[in-house]
Scaffold this active site. Structure first.
Site, mmCIF file in Angstrom:
data_model
loop_
_atom_site.group_PDB
_atom_site.id
_atom_site.type_symbol
_atom_site.label_atom_id
_atom_site.label_comp_id
_atom_site.label_asym_id
_atom_site.label_seq_id
_atom_site.Cartn_x
_atom_site.Cartn_y
_atom_site.Cartn_z
ATOM 1 C CG ASN A 10 -6.365 6.202 15.086
ATOM 2 O OD1 ASN A 10 -5.804 6.971 15.874
ATOM 3 N ND2 ASN A 10 -5.754 5.163 14.536
ATOM 4 C CE LYS A 12 -4.175 6.461 11.247
ATOM 5 N NZ LYS A 12 -3.714 5.560 10.241
ATOM 6 C CG HIS A 96 -3.810 1.337 14.894
ATOM 7 N ND1 HIS A 96 -2.860 1.482 13.908
ATOM 8 C CD2 HIS A 96 -4.966 1.818 14.384
ATOM 9 C CE1 HIS A 96 -3.437 2.037 12.846
ATOM 10 N NE2 HIS A 96 -4.712 2.258 13.115
ATOM 11 C CD GLU A 98 -0.950 3.797 11.698
ATOM 12 O OE1 GLU A 98 -1.132 4.587 12.644
ATOM 13 O OE2 GLU A 98 -1.568 3.882 10.617
ATOM 14 C CD GLU A 168 -8.255 -0.087 11.889
ATOM 15 O OE1 GLU A 168 -8.876 0.909 11.501
ATOM 16 O OE2 GLU A 168 -7.177 -0.019 12.495
ATOM 17 N N GLY A 174 -4.852 3.811 5.327
ATOM 18 C CA GLY A 174 -4.142 4.975 4.806
ATOM 19 C C GLY A 174 -3.727 4.862 3.353
ATOM 20 C CB SER A 211 -9.124 3.491 2.657
ATOM 21 O OG SER A 211 -7.715 3.548 2.711
#
Ligand code: PEP
Length: 256
Positions: A10, A12, A96, A98, A168, A174, A211
């Site tokens: 991904n 992003k 996702h 985000e 996730e 991250g 991560s």
């Protein structure tokens, strides 16, 4: 039978077209053998079309990071499923964290996107995961169950094996802090149970994301429940990403 791992990158909102070209050249030079694992690149929309040319005749798949559930119309800034499929894109990340947290995407939106992807022949990579507060409150498993039950509403049982699931934990994305093997095992078992309760027992792929790096992937590969990885930061660096793929391939050979 050998497990077929899925390793999805991904990207992003990272990498220009030129940077993607440099990455793929480096990636191809570093990766000496074609992996048996399925590798999926999910770059930003603009790069997606270019990457399709770049990866022509390669075994790698391409995924978008989002789609809209409508076919066409006045939806400024959005991309339809047909635009993706007609450009040779086979996968799409949906839900996702985000998008859920920064862009207000709801379970209902996620559900409409999943249905649209499936009816258009795209493979959804459906992301679910808890916040740190959820985990501290012991709500993780309930959150996962709710996200799945809502996100999969009206999805036919026969279509469930067409979806790639990605667990996730939001607090691990991250942050450099991955979840512990026991936490991942428990979460994946919960995801599997929900899917099985809807009616499918085989060919369920559940990826772990949060991560994942070359320095911790070996430990993650030893978790039986993990069918692959959704990787953000580490997928931006060709050496890191190739190392993750190589370690996965070594793990598969060792299991033989
Ligand atoms: C992600 O964005 O899906 C992700 C897992 O990111 P990272 O690997 O950087 O934690």
């Amino acid at each position: 039978m050998n497990k077929k791992y899925i390793i999805a990158a991904n990207w992003k909102m990272n990498k220009t077209i030129d940077e993607s070209k440099i990455f793929i050249e480096k990636f191809n030079n570093l990766l000496l053998e074609i992996p048996t694992s399925k590798v999926i690149f999910c770059p930003p929309f603009l790069t997606l079309f270019y990457m399709n040319e770049l990866l022509k005749n390669s075994p790698y798949d391409l995924g978008a990071q989002n789609l809209h559930w409508e076919e066409s119309g006045a939806y400024t800034g959005e991309i339809s499923a047909t635009m993706l499929t007609s450009s040779g894109i086979s996968h799409v990340i949906i839900g996702h964290s985000e998008r859920r947290q920064l862009f207000g995407e709801t379970d209902k939106n996620v559900n409409m996107k999943v249905q649209k992807a499936l009816s258009s022949g795209l493979t959804p990579i459906l992301c679910i995961g808890e916040t740190l507060v959820d985990r501290k409150n012991n709500d993780t498993l309930t959150v996962l169950e709710n996200q799945l039950n809502n996100g999969l509403e009206n999805v036919a049982a026969g279509d469930l094996s067409k979806i790639i699931f990605a667990y996730e934990p939001i607090w691990a994305i991250g942050t450099g802090e991955r979840a512990e093997p026991e936490q991942i095992d428990e979460a994946h078992k919960t995801v599997r149970n929900v899917i099985e309760s809807i009616g499918v027992k085989e060919n369920i792929s559940i990826l772990y994301g949060g991560s994942v790096k070359s320095s911790n992937v070996n430990e993650l590969l030893n978790i039986n429940e993990v069918d692959g990885f959704l990787i953000g930061g580490a997928s931006l660096d060709a050496e890191e990403f190739v190392s993750i793929i190589n370690q996965t391939e070594t793990h598969i050979k060792k299991d033989n």
